[in-house]
Design a protein around this motif. Structure first.
Motif, PDB file in Angstrom:
ATOM      1  N   GLY A  19       0.670  -1.442   0.147  1.00 24.23           N
ATOM      2  CA  GLY A  19      -0.077  -0.031  -0.148  1.00 24.23           C
ATOM      3  C   GLY A  19       0.724   1.120   0.097  1.00 24.23           C
ATOM      4  N   GLY A  32      -3.567   2.327  -2.987  1.00 26.96           N
ATOM      5  CA  GLY A  32      -2.504   2.090  -1.936  1.00 26.96           C
ATOM      6  C   GLY A  32      -3.243   2.215  -0.587  1.00 26.96           C
ATOM      7  N   TRP A  35      -5.232  -0.951   0.196  1.00 26.58           N
ATOM      8  CA  TRP A  35      -4.759  -2.014   0.443  1.00 26.58           C
ATOM      9  C   TRP A  35      -3.898  -1.934   1.937  1.00 26.58           C
TER      10      TRP A  35
END
Length: 453
Positions: A19, A32, A35
């Protein structure tokens, strides 16, 4: 069960790193965040599986309250207030690390020399980050209107740091009682406040990234104490990334971190060479003609655009110019605004495509061929004194070379100086004109004038 927990923490760490990597580009930053958020969910859920874990209802209640508050504030906060929110969240991370250290230290358990040292260091760094970030939040939010300085303040801070470290050492070596531990945390909290109080608004990007790094470091230290792999890896990654970002921000201002923390830059006017000439006003109609019939226009946003919340109108003006065949690009200085990437966030929120947003190194070669450089709310980051005047406090700071453009238009409320406290030589050049007024109002007027052509 232990193997499941360790495997889950390993997966969470991979998600954190992946991320963070995607956050390095505006194009993939949103993904990102998702994640990294997934990694945090994994790490949080697997914590419930720890042997001997109890108080599940209390934990779930705390998570629910924190989650609701974070979701609500994230949905409601204006993009212009994002720096304050980042500062506040940094502080919460540091406070959480300090709280973990407090639980361990107040418990009176003997952690040994190594883990005891890590516990007090993590607690001290977390407490400093917590209180310092709250002061930064107050400054950015306008709750604290001025910087606070007094004679001998740096000496006082050094003595306070020494007292905090001495108390920390006593706790580790002598297994001090709860009163000593309480004094230790109180000293650390006061140190965070006194460190941040004298720092001016121009240095907030550096301060925010510094406290971000400190928060990560504190979390990593407490991760070692708890033997929690996810905390160790996540804290180390955040600390390393924050340290690198702090270095880059300071370099973009041509200043050392010590200079940022102790110099008082932005509070008192510098002794730069006197600027000759006068600021020359211009009307919006004349600017509209100049831009509408240009081949290339470079727009330089600054904190004034954020204050005026003019990003949407600026993008509307950009679209209008592009529809007339004008080439338009945005030039972003690394320390423009109040946090790293502040201008990028505002422009993204307005819908500006990433492929017309350029950083300093990419865009500077294009200024000599630009017909118009439109500056909206930027000041020190376009001051040629940083390049030409060795006596200037900002001498050596990399700037956007707006003065190389054929014509320079500056949208500005008045004739005040920037945060460095010095006059901007760019505003007095023969090919510079000042369009006085609120950024959003002037952008709207330019839109109307261009449409009328």
């Amino acid at each position: 069960m232990r193997s499941v927990i360790e495997a889950s923490y390993f997966i969470a760490a991979i998600l954190f790193i992946f991320g963070l990597k995607r956050m390095s580009s505006p194009v993939t930053a949103r993904g990102g965040i998702v994640w990294a958020g997934a990694g945090m969910v994994v790490a949080t859920l697997v914590s419930f599986l720890y042997p001997g874990m109890g108080n599940y209802m209390l934990m779930m209640t705390a998570i629910f309250i924190g989650g609701v508050l974070a979701w609500y504030s994230g949905k409601k906060v204006a993009m212009t207030d994002m720096p304050q929110m980042i500062a506040l969240y940094n502080g919460m991370g540091g406070g959480a690390a300090a709280a973990i250290a407090a639980v361990e230290l107040f418990g009176g358990e003997d952690h040994g020399l190594v883990f005891g040292t890590l516990a007090v260091l993590g607690g001290m760094i977390g407490a400093v980050s917590f209180s310092g970030s709250l002061v930064a939040f107050a400054k950015l939010q306008g709750l604290m209107k001025r910087n606070f300085r007094f004679p001998g303040q740096q000496v006082f801070n050094l003595l306070l740091l020494a007292a905090t470290l001495a108390t920390a050492g006593y706790i580790v070596l002598a297994h001090a009682d709860v009163n000593t531990v309480a004094i230790f945390f109180l000293l650390a909290l006061i140190l965070g406040v006194t460190m941040t109080l004298p720092i001016g608004g121009a240095d907030m990007p550096v301060v925010i990234s510094l406290y971000n790094a400190l928060t990560g470091l504190a979390v990593a230290f407490e991760g070692f104490v708890l033997q929690n792999a996810a905390m160790i890896i996540a804290g180390t990654v955040v600390g390393a990334a924050g340290s690198l970002l702090t270095q880059l921000m300071a370099k973009a201002m041509n200043r050392s971190l010590a200079n940022v923390l102790f110099s008082g830059f932005g509070e008192e006017a510098g002794e730069a060479s006197e600027v000759s000439g006068s600021m020359k006003p211009i009307e919006a109609a004349d600017v509209a003609v100049m831009m509408a019939f240009a081949n290339k226009v470079l727009i330089i946003p600054g904190y004034g655009m954020a204050v005026a919340q003019a990003q949407h109108k600026v993008w509307e003006l950009t679209q209008l110019l592009k529809s007339r065949g004008v080439g338009v690009k945005f030039a972003i200085h690394p320390v423009a605004g109040r946090m790293p990437g502040h201008m990028n966030v505002l422009l993204a929120e307005a819908g500006v495509p990433y492929d017309i947003i350029y950083d300093e190194d990419e865009i500077n070669p294009e200024f000599p061929t630009a017909d118009v450089a439109l500056i909206i709310g930027a000041n020190d980051v376009v001051n040629p004194a940083a390049r030409n005047d060795p006596a200037s406090p900002i001498y050596g700071m990399p700037i956007l070379n707006a003065d190389y453009a054929k014509n320079v238009i500056v949208i500005k409320r008045g004739q005040g100086t920037g945060f460095s406290g010095i006059e901007n030589a760019l505003f007095f050049l023969d090919h510079t004109r000042m369009l006085y007024g609120d950024g959003q109002a002037m952008a709207s007027e330019l839109i109307n004038e261009v449409k009328a052509l």
